[in-house]
Design a protein around this motif. Structure first.
Motif, PDB file in Angstrom:
ATOM      1  N   TYR A  82       0.824  -1.166   0.000  1.00 57.41           N
ATOM      2  CA  TYR A  82       0.000   0.000   0.000  1.00 57.41           C
ATOM      3  C   TYR A  82       0.873   1.235   0.000  1.00 57.41           C
ATOM      4  N   THR A  83       0.322   2.364  -0.420  1.00 54.70           N
ATOM      5  CA  THR A  83       1.057   3.617  -0.480  1.00 54.70           C
ATOM      6  C   THR A  83       0.331   4.671   0.335  1.00 54.70           C
ATOM      7  N   ILE A  84       1.078   5.369   1.164  1.00 53.63           N
ATOM      8  CA  ILE A  84       0.528   6.457   1.967  1.00 53.63           C
ATOM      9  C   ILE A  84       0.985   7.763   1.323  1.00 53.63           C
ATOM     10  N   PRO A  85       0.065   8.518   0.704  1.00 53.82           N
ATOM     11  CA  PRO A  85       0.467   9.710  -0.045  1.00 53.82           C
ATOM     12  C   PRO A  85       0.804  10.923   0.825  1.00 53.82           C
ATOM     13  N   ASN A  86       0.228  11.016   2.015  1.00 56.78           N
ATOM     14  CA  ASN A  86       0.501  12.170   2.873  1.00 56.78           C
ATOM     15  C   ASN A  86       0.538  11.736   4.337  1.00 56.78           C
ATOM     16  N   ASN A  87       0.780  12.663   5.207  1.00 56.68           N
ATOM     17  CA  ASN A  87       0.947  12.362   6.622  1.00 56.68           C
ATOM     18  C   ASN A  87      -0.400  12.018   7.268  1.00 56.68           C
ATOM     19  N   GLN A  88      -0.660  10.741   7.450  1.00 59.65           N
ATOM     20  CA  GLN A  88      -1.876  10.263   8.094  1.00 59.65           C
ATOM     21  C   GLN A  88      -1.602   8.912   8.735  1.00 59.65           C
ATOM     22  N   THR A  89      -2.421   8.537   9.675  1.00 59.56           N
ATOM     23  CA  THR A  89      -2.258   7.254  10.347  1.00 59.56           C
ATOM     24  C   THR A  89      -3.077   6.194   9.630  1.00 59.56           C
ATOM     25  N   ILE A  90      -2.455   5.077   9.318  1.00 53.05           N
ATOM     26  CA  ILE A  90      -3.124   3.944   8.689  1.00 53.05           C
ATOM     27  C   ILE A  90      -3.320   2.872   9.749  1.00 53.05           C
ATOM     28  N   ASP A  91      -4.543   2.420   9.912  1.00 54.65           N
ATOM     29  CA  ASP A  91      -4.857   1.314  10.817  1.00 54.65           C
ATOM     30  C   ASP A  91      -5.148   0.075   9.994  1.00 54.65           C
ATOM     31  N   ILE A  92      -4.480  -1.023  10.326  1.00 54.66           N
ATOM     32  CA  ILE A  92      -4.728  -2.299   9.676  1.00 54.66           C
ATOM     33  C   ILE A  92      -5.105  -3.285  10.775  1.00 54.66           C
ATOM     34  N   ALA A  93      -6.290  -3.859  10.661  1.00 60.11           N
ATOM     35  CA  ALA A  93      -6.774  -4.806  11.657  1.00 60.11           C
ATOM     36  C   ALA A  93      -7.128  -6.120  10.985  1.00 60.11           C
ATOM     37  N   ILE A  94      -6.826  -7.207  11.672  1.00 57.81           N
ATOM     38  CA  ILE A  94      -7.143  -8.546  11.173  1.00 57.81           C
ATOM     39  C   ILE A  94      -8.203  -9.139  12.088  1.00 57.81           C
ATOM     40  N   TYR A  95      -9.289  -9.627  11.481  1.00 58.32           N
ATOM     41  CA  TYR A  95     -10.417 -10.202  12.210  1.00 58.32           C
ATOM     42  C   TYR A  95     -10.605 -11.654  11.792  1.00 58.32           C
ATOM     43  N   ASP A  96     -11.091 -12.468  12.715  1.00 55.52           N
ATOM     44  CA  ASP A  96     -11.468 -13.820  12.326  1.00 55.52           C
ATOM     45  C   ASP A  96     -12.842 -13.768  11.667  1.00 55.52           C
ATOM     46  N   ILE A  97     -13.314 -14.888  11.193  1.00 53.57           N
ATOM     47  CA  ILE A  97     -14.565 -14.932  10.435  1.00 53.57           C
ATOM     48  C   ILE A  97     -15.785 -14.588  11.298  1.00 53.57           C
ATOM     49  N   LEU A  98     -15.635 -14.677  12.631  1.00 60.52           N
ATOM     50  CA  LEU A  98     -16.723 -14.322  13.541  1.00 60.52           C
ATOM     51  C   LEU A  98     -16.709 -12.848  13.919  1.00 60.52           C
ATOM     52  N   GLY A  99     -15.697 -12.103  13.449  1.00 61.69           N
ATOM     53  CA  GLY A  99     -15.624 -10.674  13.721  1.00 61.69           C
ATOM     54  C   GLY A  99     -14.779 -10.304  14.923  1.00 61.69           C
ATOM     55  N   ASN A 100     -14.095 -11.269  15.519  1.00 57.04           N
ATOM     56  CA  ASN A 100     -13.223 -10.973  16.650  1.00 57.04           C
ATOM     57  C   ASN A 100     -11.901 -10.408  16.144  1.00 57.04           C
TER      58      ASN A 100
END
Length: 70
Positions: A1-19
């Motif tokens: 992925y590419t971040i074009p400007n100064n911002q916070t990127i959140d990446i979260a991984i969930y299981d199939i049940l949404g946890n």
């Protein structure tokens, strides 16, 4: 992925049940990559299966399915 400007990127991984399994944050500008080692936030390996990766920034949100095979 590419971040074009100064911002916070959140990446979260969930299981199939949404946890929420794991969360990553990045504030570095430019082209980035991330590798998930198949462990939860406590360092415990998770089981093989389908997971959802959600990436969000200021006004951007995207979700993708991934398959973890061991």
């Amino acid at each position: 992925y590419t971040i074009p400007n100064n911002q916070t990127i959140d990446i979260a991984i969930y299981d199939i049940l949404g946890n929420k399994i794991r969360r990553f944050q990045s504030e570095q500008i430019g082209k980035q990559s991330m590798v998930w080692n198949g462990k939860d936030q406590y360092g415990i390996p998770v089981s093989s299966g389908m997971y959802i990766v959600n990436m969000s920034a200021d006004s951007f949100t995207q979700s993708r399915r991934i398959l973890l095979l061991k």
